[in-house]
Design an enzyme around this catalytic site. Structure first.
Site, PDB file in Angstrom:
ATOM      1  N   HIS A 171       0.987  -1.326   0.100  1.00 11.73           N
ATOM      2  CA  HIS A 171       0.204   0.009   0.050  1.00 11.73           C
ATOM      3  C   HIS A 171       0.270   1.464  -0.100  1.00 11.73           C
ATOM      4  O   HIS A 171       0.623   2.093   0.860  1.00 11.73           O
ATOM      5  CB  HIS A 171      -0.753   0.181   1.066  1.00 11.73           C
ATOM      6  N   SER A 209      -9.778  -8.335   0.277  1.00 15.50           N
ATOM      7  CA  SER A 209     -11.256  -7.839   0.927  1.00 15.50           C
ATOM      8  C   SER A 209     -12.794  -8.592   0.340  1.00 15.50           C
ATOM      9  O   SER A 209     -13.634  -8.088   1.088  1.00 15.50           O
ATOM     10  CB  SER A 209     -11.308  -7.165  -0.846  1.00 15.50           C
ATOM     11  N   ASP A 239     -21.491   2.671  -8.185  1.00 18.67           N
ATOM     12  CA  ASP A 239     -20.413   2.382  -8.750  1.00 18.67           C
ATOM     13  C   ASP A 239     -20.087   3.176  -9.366  1.00 18.67           C
ATOM     14  O   ASP A 239     -21.372   3.131 -10.376  1.00 18.67           O
ATOM     15  CB  ASP A 239     -20.293   0.838  -8.755  1.00 18.67           C
ATOM     16  N   SER A 266     -22.598   5.822  -9.986  1.00 20.27           N
ATOM     17  CA  SER A 266     -21.555   6.419  -9.082  1.00 20.27           C
ATOM     18  C   SER A 266     -21.164   7.920  -9.994  1.00 20.27           C
ATOM     19  O   SER A 266     -20.410   8.397 -10.518  1.00 20.27           O
ATOM     20  CB  SER A 266     -19.687   6.139  -9.085  1.00 20.27           C
ATOM     21  N   VAL A 276     -13.838   1.830  -1.939  1.00 20.32           N
ATOM     22  CA  VAL A 276     -13.242   2.314  -2.910  1.00 20.32           C
ATOM     23  C   VAL A 276     -11.617   1.708  -3.186  1.00 20.32           C
ATOM     24  O   VAL A 276     -11.196   1.769  -2.807  1.00 20.32           O
ATOM     25  CB  VAL A 276     -13.639   3.627  -3.404  1.00 20.32           C
ATOM     26  N   LEU A 277     -11.566   1.078  -4.632  1.00 21.32           N
ATOM     27  CA  LEU A 277     -10.285   0.319  -5.188  1.00 21.32           C
ATOM     28  C   LEU A 277     -10.028   1.314  -5.798  1.00 21.32           C
ATOM     29  O   LEU A 277     -10.286   1.406  -7.687  1.00 21.32           O
ATOM     30  CB  LEU A 277     -10.409  -0.640  -5.054  1.00 21.32           C
ATOM     31  N   ILE A 298     -13.355   0.243   4.288  1.00 22.11           N
ATOM     32  CA  ILE A 298     -12.278  -0.758   3.945  1.00 22.11           C
ATOM     33  C   ILE A 298     -11.240   0.701   3.090  1.00 22.11           C
ATOM     34  O   ILE A 298     -10.608  -0.240   3.051  1.00 22.11           O
ATOM     35  CB  ILE A 298     -13.170  -1.418   3.508  1.00 22.11           C
ATOM     36  N   ALA A 299     -11.126   1.421   2.776  1.00 19.77           N
ATOM     37  CA  ALA A 299     -10.236   1.943   1.823  1.00 19.77           C
ATOM     38  C   ALA A 299      -9.693   2.394   2.923  1.00 19.77           C
ATOM     39  O   ALA A 299      -7.671   3.060   2.063  1.00 19.77           O
ATOM     40  CB  ALA A 299     -11.326   2.753   0.313  1.00 19.77           C
ATOM     41  N   ASP A 309      -6.808   1.122   4.119  1.00 18.70           N
ATOM     42  CA  ASP A 309      -5.679   0.968   3.791  1.00 18.70           C
ATOM     43  C   ASP A 309      -4.710   1.495   2.620  1.00 18.70           C
ATOM     44  O   ASP A 309      -3.547   2.218   2.970  1.00 18.70           O
ATOM     45  CB  ASP A 309      -5.491   0.024   3.172  1.00 18.70           C
TER      46      ASP A 309
END
Length: 346
Positions: free
Chosen positions: A79, A117, A181, A203, A222-223, A250-251, A253
């Protein structure tokens, strides 16, 4: 590493060094690693000093930078787009660093990011439901509702692996789910899978603002591969949520996709901003060490076996997907997307 992978590698002639008690939280004791042929080291420092190839889960912490050295190969989550200090340390010490999150399958997917994930997506709903409880500072909403009382509203930002698995869990609890998305194909697929039970939205700022403001639980998933996560929810939008609402980013990282996100820890996982409970723990899968260890080892095993069998350099020549995972080498950041994210112009 599971004891079974350890046994496979030692059977191939490799020396495997495992930090004392490293597997305890996953339910694997030192005796199991010894039986599999491993040497148990008294400390992490001893492992770093002796190993040619270091396997980790979390990226090196600042306290570990002193262990980095020329000639070391590191295979872990990195990361780097969100941690420029680590990128500088890896290049300064000329470490060959391969990021789990940038290793590619032949079809361009990210096989070593996928299992974590999936786990993070499922955990996000579990964690969010817990923190929605009144005694935890939440608004007191039961996500599934009951007959005669509306279910809670879960807004999920991102329909990749994390978002899709969060969607599955939220629907399983009986929540009303809105999934957002940029890729309409992902939305089409999930709409078909759940036969219209999920509200899907393309989105854009207006859709995001409306969905977040109306949600009891917001999950940021979102990745952008190898890059820092874009901010898609502003502080102003967070302030429109009902007091006691919950955000699970979660994003985090990759820097987080919500403006009010800042990293927390498993010891102190939440904070409140604008009356909203924020959960932003990097490495969420560590909460379920057994499941995560087995899932990640199953995904990494083919690559680790190839690195041992062929030797590191030859394995990287023969496996293009593994080679694409290289982030730093020879004192440079060599992954193009990571370099761009760090402003290095590659």
């Amino acid at each position: 590493m599971t004891p079974s992978l350890c046994r496979r590698l030692t059977g191939m002639g490799a020396t495997v060094i495992v930090e004392k008690r490293a597997g305890v939280s996953a339910g694997f004791g030192d005796a199991q690693y010894r039986e599999a042929g491993a040497t148990i080291a008294a400390s992490a420092a001893a492992v770093w000093k002796r190993a040619d190839l270091v396997l980790k889960v979390k990226e090196p912490l600042e306290s570990e930078y002193a262990h980095l050295r020329d000639g070391l190969t590191l295979f872990t989550y990195l990361h780097l787009a969100a941690i420029p200090r680590l990128a500088e340390a890896l290049t300064r010490h000329r470490v060959l660093a391969i990021g789990y999150e940038t290793v590619e399958a032949p079809d361009g997917t990210l096989p070593l990011l996928k299992p974590m994930s999936q786990i993070a997506g499922r955990l996000a709903v579990q964690v969010g439901a817990y923190h929605l409880q009144s005694q935890n500072g939440g608004s007191g909403v039961l996500l599934g509702g009951i007959p005669g009382v509306a279910p809670g509203h879960v807004a999920i930002l991102g329909a990749g692996n994390s978002g899709a698995h969060a969607c599955r869990m939220a629907l399983g609890l009986g929540a009303h789910v809105t999934l957002i998305d940029v890729d309409s194909r992902k939305l089409d697929a999930l709409d078909g899978e759940y036969r219209g039970a999920v509200t899907t939205l393309v989105s854009n700022p207006a859709n995001i603002e409306r969905a977040v403001a109306a949600a009891d639980l917001v999950i940021g998933a979102v990745l952008v591969p190898a890059a820092r996560a874009p901010i898609v929810v502003s502080r102003k939008t967070v302030a429109k949520m009902r007091p006691g609402g919950v955000i699970v980013d979660i994003a985090v990282d990759q820097g987080g996709c919500i403006e009010t996100t800042r990293p927390t820890s498993h010891a102190e996982p939440t904070y409140v901003a604008h009356g909203v409970v924020h959960y932003a723990v990097p490495n969420m899968p560590a909460m379920v060490g057994r499941t995560s260890t087995v899932a990640l080892t199953q995904a990494t095993e083919p690559f680790v076996v190839q690195l041992v069998a062929k030797g590191i350099e030859q394995a990287l020549v023969e496996n293009r997907g593994l080679a694409r995972g290289i982030n730093s080498r020879g004192g440079r950041i060599v992954h193009p997307q990571v370099a761009r994210a760090l402003g290095l112009g590659a």
